[in-house]
Design an enzyme around this catalytic site. Structure first.
Site, short mmCIF file in Angstrom:
data_model
loop_
_atom_site.label_atom_id
_atom_site.label_comp_id
_atom_site.label_asym_id
_atom_site.label_seq_id
_atom_site.Cartn_x
_atom_site.Cartn_y
_atom_site.Cartn_z
N HIS A 53 -2.98 -5.38 1.70
CA HIS A 53 -2.26 -5.60 2.97
C HIS A 53 -2.31 -7.06 3.41
O HIS A 53 -3.11 -7.40 4.29
CB HIS A 53 -2.92 -4.78 4.08
CG HIS A 53 -2.80 -3.30 3.96
ND1 HIS A 53 -1.77 -2.59 4.54
CD2 HIS A 53 -3.58 -2.40 3.34
CE1 HIS A 53 -1.94 -1.31 4.28
NE2 HIS A 53 -3.03 -1.16 3.56
N ILE B 153 -7.13 -0.50 1.74
CA ILE B 153 -7.45 0.63 2.63
C ILE B 153 -6.92 1.91 1.99
O ILE B 153 -5.71 2.13 1.94
CB ILE B 153 -6.83 0.43 4.03
CG1 ILE B 153 -7.27 -0.91 4.64
CG2 ILE B 153 -7.19 1.60 4.94
CD1 ILE B 153 -6.47 -1.33 5.87
N GLU C 110 -0.46 -8.48 5.42
CA GLU C 110 -0.07 -8.56 6.84
C GLU C 110 -1.27 -8.48 7.77
O GLU C 110 -1.13 -8.71 8.97
CB GLU C 110 0.95 -7.45 7.16
CG GLU C 110 0.41 -6.02 7.25
CD GLU C 110 0.20 -5.34 5.89
OE1 GLU C 110 0.26 -6.02 4.85
OE2 GLU C 110 -0.03 -4.11 5.90
N CYS D 266 0.83 -1.21 0.00
CA CYS D 266 0.00 0.00 0.00
C CYS D 266 0.87 1.26 0.00
O CYS D 266 1.44 1.58 -1.03
CB CYS D 266 -0.99 -0.05 1.16
SG CYS D 266 -2.42 1.01 0.88
N1 GLN Z 1 -3.45 6.33 0.97
C1 GLN Z 1 -2.23 6.04 1.64
C2 GLN Z 1 -1.06 6.79 1.05
O1 GLN Z 1 -1.19 7.54 0.13
C3 GLN Z 1 -1.94 4.55 1.63
C4 GLN Z 1 -2.93 3.83 2.49
C5 GLN Z 1 -2.41 2.58 3.12
O2 GLN Z 1 -1.21 2.33 3.19
N2 GLN Z 1 -3.30 1.81 3.65
O3 GLN Z 1 0.01 6.63 1.56
#
Ligand code: GLN
EC number: 4.3.3.6
Length: 195
Positions: free
Chosen positions: A174, A138, A176, A82
């Site tokens: 994710h 997320i 994890e 992410c």
């Molecule tokens: N939106 C976040 C970013 O730009 C990433 C979100 C996440 O790692 N769950 O860093």
């Protein structure tokens, strides 16, 4: 040298603890990395999910950005989830001002791409070489485009969500957070192969 690889988790911000647990479950020695001296001691590095702008600023502040770029350029295996995927992108489509990346994967990413429709969701993602994985997204980025050297490992809804280029692995989601350690096991295998 012991046969168990030592894998760091960049511990500036984000879900560090979950990665440490997943790596240990995948038979690695896992430790947090906050200082250049700690980075020098690991065989591979995970860059966690969190907030990429914060991770970027803290990496500069802690004097880690250049050592990170040097080790990634030198072929140290890295896995970004992410925000970590964003940190490994050679280019961000919509960076916040002052936001830098480590780079290492020839790809262009769009931050918060899935977040516009859904803050957070889960979906089964078919990952090449791994199989179906429960993806937790997320405020997740997606990969807008990749270069010739970058292998696409998974897509969701027509968008690229997992890639690999050499020793660098990245997912929009994710692993994890799910208790399924197959993505971490794949990364531990990459670290073993690189040693
Ligand atoms: N939106 C976040 C970013 O730009 C990433 C979100 C996440 O790692 N769950 O860093």
């Amino acid at each position: 040298m012991s046969s168990t690889p030592v894998i760091g988790v960049l511990a500036l911000q984000g879900d560090v603890r979950e990665h440490l647990i997943a790596l240990a479950a995948a038979d690695a020695v896992a430790r947090p990395v906050r200082r250049p001296e700690e980075l020098a001691e690991v065989d591979g590095l995970v860059i966690p999910g969190g907030e990429s702008t914060t991770i970027s600023k803290l990496a500069v502040l802690f004097g880690l950005m250049e050592p990170l770029r040097a080790r990634v350029a030198d072929g140290m295996p890295v896995y970004g989830t992410c925000a970590g995927l964003i940190m490994l992108a050679d280019k961000i489509l919509d960076p916040r001002s002052g936001q830098e990346t480590i780079g290492g994967i020839d790809m262009i990413v769009r931050r918060n791409a899935f977040g516009r429709q859904n803050e957070s969701f889960e979906a089964t993602v078919e990952v090449t070489g791994v199989g179906p994985v429960e993806g937790v997204f997320i405020r997740a980025p997606w990969v807008e485009s990749v270069g010739a050297q970058t292998e696409v490992l998974a897509e969701h809804g027509g968008h690229i969500v997992a890639v690999r280029q050499g020793n660098a692995l990245a997912t929009s989601f994710h692993p994890e957070l799910t208790g399924d350690h197959r993505m971490h096991a794949l990364f531990v295998e990459m670290v073993r192969d690189a040693r």
